[in-house]
Design an enzyme around this catalytic site. Sequence first.
Site, PDB file in Angstrom:
ATOM      1  N   ASP A 104       0.824  -1.202   0.000  1.00 16.18           N
ATOM      2  CA  ASP A 104       0.000   0.000   0.000  1.00 16.18           C
ATOM      3  C   ASP A 104       0.858   1.252   0.000  1.00 16.18           C
ATOM      4  O   ASP A 104       0.597   2.188  -0.736  1.00 16.18           O
ATOM      5  CB  ASP A 104      -0.969   0.007   1.200  1.00 16.18           C
ATOM      6  CG  ASP A 104      -0.263  -0.253   2.527  1.00 16.18           C
ATOM      7  OD1 ASP A 104       0.918  -0.658   2.519  1.00 16.18           O
ATOM      8  OD2 ASP A 104      -0.899  -0.057   3.579  1.00 16.18           O
ATOM      9  N   ASP A 107       6.811   4.449   3.083  1.00 18.02           N
ATOM     10  CA  ASP A 107       6.928   5.642   3.931  1.00 18.02           C
ATOM     11  C   ASP A 107       8.420   5.859   4.198  1.00 18.02           C
ATOM     12  O   ASP A 107       9.118   6.454   3.383  1.00 18.02           O
ATOM     13  CB  ASP A 107       6.108   5.422   5.212  1.00 18.02           C
ATOM     14  CG  ASP A 107       5.890   6.688   6.014  1.00 18.02           C
ATOM     15  OD1 ASP A 107       6.879   7.381   6.281  1.00 18.02           O
ATOM     16  OD2 ASP A 107       4.755   7.010   6.391  1.00 18.02           O
ATOM     17  N   LYS A 135       5.918   8.241  -0.014  1.00 20.94           N
ATOM     18  CA  LYS A 135       6.191   9.577   0.549  1.00 20.94           C
ATOM     19  C   LYS A 135       7.669   9.871   0.324  1.00 20.94           C
ATOM     20  O   LYS A 135       8.506   9.483   1.143  1.00 20.94           O
ATOM     21  CB  LYS A 135       5.917   9.592   2.057  1.00 20.94           C
ATOM     22  CG  LYS A 135       4.474   9.356   2.454  1.00 20.94           C
ATOM     23  CD  LYS A 135       4.355   9.468   3.975  1.00 20.94           C
ATOM     24  CE  LYS A 135       3.003   9.029   4.460  1.00 20.94           C
ATOM     25  NZ  LYS A 135       2.931   8.975   5.934  1.00 20.94           N
ATOM     26  N   PHE A 156       0.451  11.708   7.651  1.00 25.47           N
ATOM     27  CA  PHE A 156      -0.090  10.381   7.946  1.00 25.47           C
ATOM     28  C   PHE A 156      -1.442  10.212   7.264  1.00 25.47           C
ATOM     29  O   PHE A 156      -2.359  10.997   7.463  1.00 25.47           O
ATOM     30  CB  PHE A 156      -0.207  10.155   9.456  1.00 25.47           C
ATOM     31  CG  PHE A 156      -0.302   8.703   9.806  1.00 25.47           C
ATOM     32  CD1 PHE A 156       0.844   7.911   9.864  1.00 25.47           C
ATOM     33  CD2 PHE A 156      -1.536   8.119  10.026  1.00 25.47           C
ATOM     34  CE1 PHE A 156       0.753   6.547  10.155  1.00 25.47           C
ATOM     35  CE2 PHE A 156      -1.636   6.757  10.325  1.00 25.47           C
ATOM     36  CZ  PHE A 156      -0.491   5.973  10.390  1.00 25.47           C
ATOM     37  N   ASP A 163      -4.266   2.079   7.910  1.00 27.19           N
ATOM     38  CA  ASP A 163      -4.952   2.271   9.187  1.00 27.19           C
ATOM     39  C   ASP A 163      -4.250   3.257  10.088  1.00 27.19           C
ATOM     40  O   ASP A 163      -3.071   3.568   9.909  1.00 27.19           O
ATOM     41  CB  ASP A 163      -5.002   0.938   9.950  1.00 27.19           C
ATOM     42  CG  ASP A 163      -3.624   0.559  10.513  1.00 27.19           C
ATOM     43  OD1 ASP A 163      -2.662   0.527   9.734  1.00 27.19           O
ATOM     44  OD2 ASP A 163      -3.507   0.328  11.741  1.00 27.19           O
TER      45      ASP A 163
HETATM   46  O1  LIG Z   1       8.012   2.370   4.564  1.00 31.64           O
HETATM   47  P1  LIG Z   1       7.688   2.088   5.996  1.00 31.64           P
HETATM   48  O2  LIG Z   1       8.001   3.258   6.884  1.00 31.64           O
HETATM   49  O3  LIG Z   1       8.332   0.841   6.496  1.00 31.64           O
HETATM   50  O4  LIG Z   1       6.103   1.917   6.119  1.00 31.64           O
HETATM   51  C1  LIG Z   1       5.312   1.156   5.265  1.00 31.64           C
HETATM   52  C2  LIG Z   1       4.689  -0.036   5.928  1.00 31.64           C
HETATM   53  O5  LIG Z   1       3.974   0.334   7.102  1.00 31.64           O
HETATM   54  C3  LIG Z   1       2.628  -0.104   7.030  1.00 31.64           C
HETATM   55  O6  LIG Z   1       2.440  -1.361   7.588  1.00 31.64           O
HETATM   56  P2  LIG Z   1       2.252  -1.653   9.171  1.00 31.64           P
HETATM   57  O7  LIG Z   1       3.551  -2.122   9.723  1.00 31.64           O
HETATM   58  O8  LIG Z   1       1.598  -0.488   9.810  1.00 31.64           O
HETATM   59  O9  LIG Z   1       1.269  -2.882   9.181  1.00 31.64           O
HETATM   60  P3  LIG Z   1      -0.217  -2.968   8.535  1.00 31.64           P
HETATM   61  O10 LIG Z   1      -0.013  -3.100   7.050  1.00 31.64           O
HETATM   62  O11 LIG Z   1      -0.801  -4.199   9.144  1.00 31.64           O
HETATM   63  O12 LIG Z   1      -0.959  -1.718   8.897  1.00 31.64           O
HETATM   64  C4  LIG Z   1       2.365  -0.166   5.541  1.00 31.64           C
HETATM   65  O13 LIG Z   1       1.288  -1.046   5.253  1.00 31.64           O
HETATM   66  C5  LIG Z   1       3.670  -0.663   4.997  1.00 31.64           C
HETATM   67  O14 LIG Z   1       3.766  -2.058   5.064  1.00 31.64           O
HETATM   68  O1  HPA Z   2       0.834   7.277   6.390  1.00 33.00           O
HETATM   69  C1  HPA Z   2       0.605   6.115   6.804  1.00 33.00           C
HETATM   70  N1  HPA Z   2      -0.659   5.730   7.179  1.00 33.00           N
HETATM   71  C2  HPA Z   2      -0.950   4.493   7.633  1.00 33.00           C
HETATM   72  N2  HPA Z   2      -0.037   3.522   7.765  1.00 33.00           N
HETATM   73  C3  HPA Z   2       1.224   3.834   7.423  1.00 33.00           C
HETATM   74  N3  HPA Z   2       2.313   3.062   7.452  1.00 33.00           N
HETATM   75  C4  HPA Z   2       3.319   3.805   7.015  1.00 33.00           C
HETATM   76  N4  HPA Z   2       2.913   5.058   6.692  1.00 33.00           N
HETATM   77  C5  HPA Z   2       1.591   5.104   6.936  1.00 33.00           C
HETATM   78 MG   LIG Z   3      -0.386   0.093   9.692  1.00 27.18          MG
END
Ligand SMILES: O=P(O)(O)OC[C@H]1O[C@H](OP(=O)(O)OP(=O)(O)O)[C@H](O)[C@@H]1O
Ligand code: HPA
Ligand SMILES: [Mg+2]
Length: 183
Positions: A104, A107, A135, A156, A163
């Site tokens: 998705d 970041d 981002k 965010f 989520d």
């Molecule tokens: O580039 P980064 O800073 O590593 O962030 C990106 C990751 O963070 C979120 O997952 P999260 O760990 O929140 O788990 P989720 O998908 O279950 O919400 C998102 O879905 C990515 O997998």
């Molecule tokens: O901007 C954000 N939103 C939700 N989940 C995330 N995980 C990394 N970045 C984000």
């Molecule tokens: Mg998450």
Amino acid sequence: MDAREIDGDLTEVLVTEDQIREKLAELARRIEADYEGRDLLLVGVLKGAVMVMADLARELRPHVSMDWMAVSSYGAGTHSSGVVRILKDLDTDLTGRHVLIVEDIIDSGLTLSWLLGNLESRGAESVEICALLRKPDAAKVDVTVKYLGFDIPNQFVVGYGLDYAERYRNLRDVAILAPHVYS
Ligand SMILES: O=P(O)(O)OC[C@H]1O[C@H](OP(=O)(O)OP(=O)(O)O)[C@H](O)[C@@H]1O
Ligand code: HPA
Ligand SMILES: [Mg+2]
């Protein structure tokens, strides 16, 4: 659920449901052309990538396989801990496979950079990345993403799988979460 139905928690809709649909169709045409005649394994990263995976996979014409990994680096907060944990591993042996990781959001890039290295070490023929959002101003590590949906500001966001503390994943659009919700 439509982002416009939520008052107060969201400051702005960044990417609409229609824009996501159009972009995924565009990416799907490129993926079909690039992987023509090859078996493709889509690896979705739970839980955020569920919506992208479901919509991208259905947009793709040839047969694709799907598998899932769950990794977590965010917990319930808004900042990456930098420590990536495997919560659920793949069921598929990657030896000789063409793998496309479906995410998705990129970041900090820490999750995908770690995951890319992990999957590449399993003997796959190729490993590429498809991510709906990125981002650029939040990058802590460089990640080469072959199929990208949208670059977004360093704020965010929630919706379309994303989520905050497990809420808002079922919004159809991607929207900026109001700071008062998490500060
Ligand atoms: O580039 P980064 O800073 O590593 O962030 C990106 C990751 O963070 C979120 O997952 P999260 O760990 O929140 O788990 P989720 O998908 O279950 O919400 C998102 O879905 C990515 O997998
Ligand atoms: O901007 C954000 N939103 C939700 N989940 C995330 N995980 C990394 N970045 C984000
Ligand atoms: Mg998450």
